[in-house]
Design a protein around this motif. Structure first.
Motif, mmCIF file in Angstrom:
data_model
loop_
_atom_site.group_PDB
_atom_site.id
_atom_site.type_symbol
_atom_site.label_atom_id
_atom_site.label_comp_id
_atom_site.label_asym_id
_atom_site.label_seq_id
_atom_site.Cartn_x
_atom_site.Cartn_y
_atom_site.Cartn_z
ATOM 1 N N ALA A 88 82.795 68.242 70.949
ATOM 2 C CA ALA A 88 82.874 67.591 69.638
ATOM 3 C C ALA A 88 81.465 67.248 69.174
ATOM 4 O O ALA A 88 80.608 66.855 69.973
ATOM 5 N N MET A 89 81.233 67.417 67.895
ATOM 6 C CA MET A 89 80.002 66.944 67.270
ATOM 7 C C MET A 89 80.324 66.615 65.819
ATOM 8 O O MET A 89 81.365 67.024 65.291
ATOM 9 N N ALA A 90 79.463 65.862 65.207
ATOM 10 C CA ALA A 90 79.652 65.555 63.799
ATOM 11 C C ALA A 90 79.190 66.747 62.957
ATOM 12 O O ALA A 90 78.616 67.706 63.474
ATOM 13 N N HIS A 91 79.463 66.669 61.678
ATOM 14 C CA HIS A 91 79.015 67.709 60.750
ATOM 15 C C HIS A 91 77.651 67.310 60.190
ATOM 16 O O HIS A 91 77.459 66.154 59.793
ATOM 17 N N PRO A 92 76.686 68.215 60.163
ATOM 18 C CA PRO A 92 75.349 67.851 59.681
ATOM 19 C C PRO A 92 75.308 67.457 58.207
ATOM 20 O O PRO A 92 74.329 66.859 57.752
ATOM 21 N N GLY A 93 76.370 67.761 57.469
ATOM 22 C CA GLY A 93 76.413 67.340 56.076
ATOM 23 C C GLY A 93 76.737 65.872 55.911
ATOM 24 O O GLY A 93 76.440 65.273 54.875
ATOM 25 N N THR A 94 77.343 65.258 56.930
ATOM 26 C CA THR A 94 77.715 63.846 56.840
ATOM 27 C C THR A 94 76.988 62.981 57.854
ATOM 28 O O THR A 94 77.039 61.760 57.750
ATOM 29 N N SER A 95 76.328 63.581 58.807
ATOM 30 C CA SER A 95 75.771 62.822 59.929
ATOM 31 C C SER A 95 74.326 63.210 60.217
ATOM 32 O O SER A 95 74.012 64.390 60.392
ATOM 33 N N GLY A 96 73.475 62.197 60.302
ATOM 34 C CA GLY A 96 72.101 62.448 60.703
ATOM 35 C C GLY A 96 71.996 62.907 62.139
ATOM 36 O O GLY A 96 71.111 63.686 62.496
ATOM 37 N N THR A 97 72.911 62.444 62.994
ATOM 38 C CA THR A 97 72.935 62.878 64.389
ATOM 39 C C THR A 97 73.136 64.382 64.472
ATOM 40 O O THR A 97 72.412 65.091 65.190
ATOM 41 N N ALA A 98 74.127 64.875 63.742
ATOM 42 C CA ALA A 98 74.422 66.307 63.779
ATOM 43 C C ALA A 98 73.312 67.121 63.136
ATOM 44 O O ALA A 98 73.000 68.229 63.587
ATOM 45 N N TYR A 99 72.718 66.580 62.081
ATOM 46 C CA TYR A 99 71.602 67.317 61.479
ATOM 47 C C TYR A 99 70.447 67.407 62.468
ATOM 48 O O TYR A 99 69.750 68.427 62.523
ATOM 49 N N GLN A 100 70.264 66.369 63.273
ATOM 50 C CA GLN A 100 69.229 66.420 64.284
ATOM 51 C C GLN A 100 69.504 67.546 65.284
ATOM 52 O O GLN A 100 68.584 68.242 65.722
ATOM 53 N N ALA A 101 70.780 67.726 65.657
ATOM 54 C CA ALA A 101 71.139 68.825 66.561
ATOM 55 C C ALA A 101 70.851 70.169 65.913
ATOM 56 O O ALA A 101 70.321 71.090 66.552
ATOM 57 N N LEU A 102 71.206 70.288 64.639
ATOM 58 C CA LEU A 102 70.953 71.538 63.914
ATOM 59 C C LEU A 102 69.458 71.809 63.829
ATOM 60 O O LEU A 102 69.005 72.935 64.110
ATOM 61 N N TRP A 103 68.691 70.805 63.494
ATOM 62 C CA TRP A 103 67.245 71.022 63.356
ATOM 63 C C TRP A 103 66.586 71.263 64.711
ATOM 64 O O TRP A 103 65.579 71.981 64.795
ATOM 65 N N THR A 104 67.129 70.694 65.768
ATOM 66 C CA THR A 104 66.600 70.970 67.101
ATOM 67 C C THR A 104 66.668 72.458 67.409
ATOM 68 O O THR A 104 65.721 73.052 67.954
ATOM 69 N N GLU A 105 67.791 73.093 67.048
ATOM 70 C CA GLU A 105 67.908 74.541 67.273
ATOM 71 C C GLU A 105 66.916 75.317 66.410
ATOM 72 O O GLU A 105 66.393 76.351 66.835
ATOM 73 N N VAL A 106 66.643 74.824 65.207
ATOM 74 C CA VAL A 106 65.614 75.463 64.382
ATOM 75 C C VAL A 106 64.271 75.403 65.096
ATOM 76 O O VAL A 106 63.546 76.405 65.209
ATOM 77 N N ASP A 107 63.928 74.234 65.606
ATOM 78 C CA ASP A 107 62.659 74.072 66.313
ATOM 79 C C ASP A 107 62.591 74.921 67.576
ATOM 80 O O ASP A 107 61.566 75.540 67.869
ATOM 81 N N LEU A 108 63.700 74.941 68.336
ATOM 82 C CA LEU A 108 63.719 75.732 69.577
ATOM 83 C C LEU A 108 63.614 77.223 69.303
ATOM 84 O O LEU A 108 63.236 78.002 70.183
ATOM 85 N N ASN A 109 63.938 77.629 68.081
ATOM 86 C CA ASN A 109 63.824 79.033 67.680
ATOM 87 C C ASN A 109 62.619 79.268 66.775
ATOM 88 O O ASN A 109 62.634 80.169 65.918
ATOM 89 N N ASP A 110 61.588 78.454 66.983
ATOM 90 C CA ASP A 110 60.306 78.618 66.273
ATOM 91 C C ASP A 110 60.465 78.642 64.758
ATOM 92 O O ASP A 110 59.812 79.427 64.059
ATOM 93 N N GLY A 111 61.356 77.778 64.261
ATOM 94 C CA GLY A 111 61.519 77.650 62.824
ATOM 95 C C GLY A 111 62.483 78.645 62.197
ATOM 96 O O GLY A 111 62.649 78.650 60.974
ATOM 97 N N ASP A 112 63.147 79.455 63.013
ATOM 98 C CA ASP A 112 64.066 80.481 62.506
ATOM 99 C C ASP A 112 65.432 79.850 62.220
ATOM 100 O O ASP A 112 66.225 79.621 63.128
ATOM 101 N N GLN A 113 65.702 79.590 60.954
ATOM 102 C CA GLN A 113 66.964 78.960 60.583
ATOM 103 C C GLN A 113 68.148 79.895 60.799
ATOM 104 O O GLN A 113 69.250 79.448 61.136
ATOM 105 N N ASP A 114 67.944 81.182 60.625
ATOM 106 C CA ASP A 114 69.021 82.145 60.871
ATOM 107 C C ASP A 114 69.465 82.100 62.326
ATOM 108 O O ASP A 114 70.671 82.120 62.634
ATOM 109 N N ALA A 115 68.493 82.007 63.248
ATOM 110 C CA ALA A 115 68.820 81.963 64.673
ATOM 111 C C ALA A 115 69.559 80.662 65.007
ATOM 112 O O ALA A 115 70.494 80.655 65.815
ATOM 113 N N ALA A 116 69.153 79.565 64.391
ATOM 114 C CA ALA A 116 69.825 78.291 64.639
ATOM 115 C C ALA A 116 71.274 78.350 64.178
ATOM 116 O O ALA A 116 72.194 77.916 64.898
ATOM 117 N N LEU A 117 71.512 78.893 63.001
ATOM 118 C CA LEU A 117 72.879 79.001 62.494
ATOM 119 C C LEU A 117 73.698 79.973 63.337
ATOM 120 O O LEU A 117 74.907 79.781 63.533
#
Length: 351
Positions: free
Chosen positions: A171-200
């Motif tokens: 379970a996780m929150a949705h990044p559209g309603t939760s800063g926690t979940a957006y942090q998880a989403l952005w963490t994947e962006v960072d771990l993929n060297d800024g590649d938003q496609d890879a994070a998604l």
């Protein structure tokens, strides 16, 4: 900073003494002490902390405080809905990237508190758009009984969550309603060297293992505690709070690749009805005495004021692999990235 356990009764007594001193001449209450105009703030942490912040600020300064509890995503949406007729004077808590997204939309008035001098540079915006009051590390909060049932170990990497054993057990929150979940989403962006496609793409793979996207960032930890899922993706301080409240079958782990962290911020809102009261509120939240209140209600984020007390329930940030966060980039990308998540991965939960 130093780390020790603070008995609740002693902490409460100390707080009363400190706040009595603040009310008498205190620290950081500015020139608005005794003002008849209330301060109304958005509060993003958990409800009991919000209640304490409001009541103790009033005790310390004589300024009445009212709040509305909103998640990070809800706060930005509410500010957008009110436009040029703001309801709020300040925003307390929630990730700094959310405050930056609000700033991008014109809802933040820069303010550099004199008390910000005590806060490390990495925990404040140089232009005064936000100042950090706490830090939280993203974690996996897992139910050991459910893990045994599905034959899995507590996850220690982002890739572990993709294991088919976790199907419908995350379970996780949705990044559209939760800063926690957006942090998880952005963490994947960072771990993929800024590649938003890879994070998604990662979250598209994870989607089949997600039982539910909640609105609140901490709700997945409660779901794990009740045995509804094996693992919730939440901040470590929330998992520890649930453990201390009786969910003793929960355990906290961190992804070895690196985990995102939140700098919970406070900011002055543009066109505030009581800007001087709001500045007094911000000044007060940056004091060690105000930041020490959090642990007394089981909120174990790490305070930013170096004179505040660290307890054994707080994460030792030196022992966790933190993924460096570019908060400006995270804030600027939020609207578009969340919209893509909503379209490509999962729609936001409805009311």
């Amino acid at each position: 900073m130093h780390r020790r356990t603070v008995p609740t009764s002693l902490a409460a007594a100390a707080v009363v003494a400190v706040l009595a001193g603040c009310a008498a001449g205190g620290n950081g209450s500015g020139g608005a002490e005794g003002s008849s105009d209330p301060v109304t703030f958005i509060c993003t942490p958990q409800e009991d902390w919000c209640q304490l912040v409001a009541s103790e600020f009033t005790s310390a300064t004589g300024i009445r405080a009212d709040y509305v509890r909103l998640s990070g995503g809800e706060a930005v949406a509410r500010l957008s809905a009110t436009g040029d007729s703001p309801e709020f004077d300040a925003w307390f808590g929630g990730g700094a990237e959310g405050h930056l997204a609000a700033d991008e939309a014109g809802f933040i008035e820069p303010y550099t508190s004199p008390n910000a001098e005590r806060i490390a540079d990495e925990y404040k915006d140089p232009d005064g758009r936000w100042t950090g009051v706490y830090v939280g590390a993203l974690s996996f909060c897992s139910n050991t009984d459910v893990l045994d049932e599905i034959g899995a170990k507590a996850p220690t990497s982002w890739q572990d969550l993709l294991d088919p054993k976790f199907k419908a057990n995350v379970a996780m929150a949705h990044p559209g309603t939760s800063g926690t979940a957006y942090q998880a989403l952005w963490t994947e962006v960072d771990l993929n060297d800024g590649d938003q496609d890879a994070a998604l793409a990662y979250f598209t793979k994870l989607h089949s293992n997600i039982l539910q996207y909640s609105k609140s960032g901490s709700a997945p930890g409660q779901m794990a505690g009740r045995g509804e899922v094996a693992t919730g993706v939440i901040f470590a301080q929330d998992c520890q709070k649930f453990i201390n409240e009786g969910f003793t079958n929960l355990t906290t782990t961190f992804p070895k690749e690196g985990t995102g962290y939140e700098v919970g911020a406070v900011s002055l809102l543009a066109n505030a009805r009581n800007p001087e009261g709001a500045k007094a509120f911000i000044d007060w939240t940056l004091t060690a005495e105000a930041q020490d209140l959090a642990a007394t209600v089981g909120s174990y984020s790490v305070p930013t004021n170096p004179d505040a007390t660290l307890t054994d329930d707080m994460v030792d940030l030196d022992e966790v692999t933190l993924e460096p966060v570019d908060l400006d980039d995270a804030g600027a990308a939020r609207t578009e990235l969340v919209a893509r998540f909503d379209t490509e991965v999962a729609p936001a939960p409805k009311e």
